[in-house]
Design an enzyme around this catalytic site. Structure first.
Site, short mmCIF file in Angstrom:
data_model
loop_
_atom_site.label_atom_id
_atom_site.label_comp_id
_atom_site.label_asym_id
_atom_site.label_seq_id
_atom_site.Cartn_x
_atom_site.Cartn_y
_atom_site.Cartn_z
N ASP A 161 0.83 -1.20 0.00
CA ASP A 161 0.00 0.00 0.00
C ASP A 161 0.87 1.26 0.00
O ASP A 161 0.56 2.23 -0.68
CB ASP A 161 -0.92 -0.03 1.22
CG ASP A 161 -1.63 -1.37 1.32
OD1 ASP A 161 -2.28 -1.74 0.33
OD2 ASP A 161 -1.51 -2.04 2.36
N HIS A 189 -4.93 -3.33 6.13
CA HIS A 189 -4.69 -3.56 4.69
C HIS A 189 -6.05 -3.90 4.07
O HIS A 189 -6.42 -5.06 3.89
CB HIS A 189 -3.69 -4.71 4.51
CG HIS A 189 -3.52 -5.12 3.08
ND1 HIS A 189 -3.04 -4.27 2.11
CD2 HIS A 189 -3.78 -6.29 2.45
CE1 HIS A 189 -3.00 -4.90 0.96
NE2 HIS A 189 -3.45 -6.13 1.13
P1 NAD Z 1 -2.04 -18.67 -4.21
O1 NAD Z 1 -3.36 -19.36 -4.08
O2 NAD Z 1 -1.42 -18.56 -5.56
O3 NAD Z 1 -0.99 -19.41 -3.28
C1 NAD Z 1 -1.25 -19.70 -1.95
C2 NAD Z 1 -0.49 -20.96 -1.63
O4 NAD Z 1 -0.64 -21.20 -0.24
C3 NAD Z 1 -1.04 -22.20 -2.37
O5 NAD Z 1 0.03 -22.85 -3.05
C4 NAD Z 1 -1.59 -23.05 -1.24
O6 NAD Z 1 -1.44 -24.46 -1.48
C5 NAD Z 1 -0.73 -22.60 -0.06
N1 NAD Z 1 -1.31 -22.86 1.26
C6 NAD Z 1 -2.60 -22.84 1.63
N2 NAD Z 1 -2.72 -23.17 2.92
C7 NAD Z 1 -1.46 -23.40 3.38
C8 NAD Z 1 -0.94 -23.78 4.63
N3 NAD Z 1 -1.73 -24.02 5.68
N4 NAD Z 1 0.40 -23.90 4.74
C9 NAD Z 1 1.22 -23.69 3.70
N5 NAD Z 1 0.77 -23.35 2.48
C10 NAD Z 1 -0.56 -23.20 2.33
O7 NAD Z 1 -2.18 -17.25 -3.51
P2 NAD Z 1 -1.20 -16.00 -3.62
O8 NAD Z 1 -1.60 -15.17 -4.79
O9 NAD Z 1 0.21 -16.47 -3.51
O10 NAD Z 1 -1.63 -15.18 -2.31
C11 NAD Z 1 -1.38 -15.67 -1.02
C12 NAD Z 1 -2.05 -14.80 0.03
O11 NAD Z 1 -1.45 -13.50 0.04
C13 NAD Z 1 -3.54 -14.57 -0.18
O12 NAD Z 1 -4.23 -14.62 1.06
C14 NAD Z 1 -3.59 -13.16 -0.74
O13 NAD Z 1 -4.85 -12.55 -0.55
C15 NAD Z 1 -2.50 -12.51 0.05
N6 NAD Z 1 -1.96 -11.24 -0.46
C16 NAD Z 1 -1.65 -10.28 0.46
C17 NAD Z 1 -1.11 -9.07 0.05
C18 NAD Z 1 -0.77 -8.00 1.04
O14 NAD Z 1 -0.42 -6.88 0.60
N7 NAD Z 1 -0.80 -8.21 2.34
C19 NAD Z 1 -0.88 -8.86 -1.32
C20 NAD Z 1 -1.21 -9.86 -2.23
C21 NAD Z 1 -1.74 -11.04 -1.78
C1 LMR Z 2 -3.63 -6.68 -2.71
O1 LMR Z 2 -3.74 -5.64 -2.05
O2 LMR Z 2 -3.34 -6.66 -3.92
C2 LMR Z 2 -3.82 -8.00 -2.02
O3 LMR Z 2 -4.18 -7.84 -0.68
C3 LMR Z 2 -4.75 -8.91 -2.74
C4 LMR Z 2 -6.19 -8.47 -2.59
O4 LMR Z 2 -7.02 -9.33 -2.23
O5 LMR Z 2 -6.48 -7.31 -2.84
#
Ligand code: NAD
Ligand code: LMR
Length: 327
Positions: A161, A189
């Protein structure tokens, strides 16, 4: 040569993982002289573990000089063993039309178990960074399970952000983004987050003196930053991944760089009027590698106060929603 540090990454075969691991192994996160051992944790699902094998093969094929070992596992006790950093990415991402808080029911429980195991087996100096959404409340959940590791070791990522807000201000002002400084994200967030533009500077001048369109700063700017994740999901059909991985590199890099000032989701301890027990985005200054102090000196005007109150309320509500889980 320094002793390798152990970096546990959950969700290592996911979208973010695929953009993240190669940056860590290249030295972007911990520096060009810090060897690492990657401890890659995936869900106990055949497809995910098979994909993880492929990712580990690619890491091998990069011949990174700093990469001193790769562990692949679906067992948290192995994945977090002696880890100096635990990067908690693994969780469900949201889809179109969802808010991140809608993920709490499914994702919240992951952070109960992981918080407990990290507390039991990670290194004495372990630091935890939570990315899986809703990141602030998941971080609070993980920290709530720890008896050995103090709450300040658990941080949630709001750096994406901050980076988004920096670019938005630079584009509006028509300046290079490196001239935008002291821009911090307060609160959750989520769309309620507050990018505090009044304290930010462009070429050393307060942002409101450079961008005089107050309506844009209070309206479109805050909204663009708060809803950027949804806009990416809408455009890409999947949640942000490369920019999220990049933000995690920045989050950790700044936390290991004394003097860095940046936005981090931390236990609020009532700073800026947040409820003491929520994890809120706040401005911090890194003191020693892995440790920080919250910068508490920014004065808030009425507009800022109303934004802080709204984002605090959302964090309090999320905490209440998982109250049974964290007992
Ligand atoms: P994704 O689905 O591509 O990958 C997530 C992975 O986590 C999968 O491979 C899944 O098998 C694995 N997983 C699920 N449960 C698990 C566990 N208990 N232990 C270990 N691995 C596990 O998702 P992504 O695009 O990589 O996103 C991951 C997370 O990050 C999501 O919750 C997304 O919303 C979040 N995210 C946060 C931000 C932020 O700014 N804070 C930004 C982008 C994404
Ligand atoms: C983001 O800000 O891009 C991530 O937290 C993914 C989402 O769900 O928005």
């Amino acid at each position: 040569m320094k002793t390798p540090i152990r970096v546990a990454v959950t969700g290592a075969a996911g979208q973010i993982g695929y953009s993240l691991l190669f940056r860590i192994a290249s030295g972007a996160m911990f520096g060009p002289d810090q060897p690492v051992i990657l401890q890659l944790l995936e869900a106990p699902v055949e497809k995910a573990l098979k994909a993880l094998e492929g990712v580990a093969m690619e890491l091998d094929d990069c011949a990174f000089p700093l990469l001193k070992g790769i562990i692949q596992t679906s067992q948290p006790e192995i994945g977090f063993k002696d880890a100096n950093w635990c990067l908690l990415v693994g969780a469900k991402p949201r889809g179109p039309g969802m808010e991140r808080a809608d993920l709490l029911k499914d994702n919240g429980k992951i952070f109960i178990g992981q918080g407990q195991v990290i507390d039991a087996v990670a290194a004495a100096d372990a630091r935890i960074a939570v990315v899986g959404n809703p990141a602030n409340t998941n971080c609070m959940i993980a920290a709530s399970q720890a008896k050995r590791l103090p709450p300040e070791r658990f941080t949630a990522m709001v750096r994406l952000d901050q980076n988004r807000a920096q670019t938005q201000l630079a584009k509006k002002a028509g300046v290079d983004l490196t001239t935008v400084k002291d821009l911090f994200i307060y609160g959750n967030h989520s769309p309620t987050m507050f990018p505090a533009f009044a304290h930010a500077t462009i070429n050393g001048r307060p942002v409101p003196a450079v961008i005089t369109d107050t309506e844009w700063l209070q309206g479109r700017f805050c909204e663009n930053v708060g809803k950027r994740g949804a806009a990416i999901i809408e455009a890409r059909g999947a949640s942000s991944a490369a920019s999220a991985a990049n933000a995690l590199v920045d989050h950790v890099r700044s936390l290991v760089t004394p003097g860095a000032i940046h936005s981090v989701g931390v236990k609020s301890n009532n700073h800026y009027g947040f409820d003491a027990n929520v994890w809120a985005g706040l401005p911090v200054r890194t003191t020693t590698p892995g440790s920080y102090e919250v910068i508490t000196t920014y004065a808030m005007d009425d507009f800022a106060k109303s934004k802080l109150a709204a984002t605090n309320q959302e964090l309090v509500d999320e905490r209440a929603f998982v109250a049974d889980l964290i007992k």
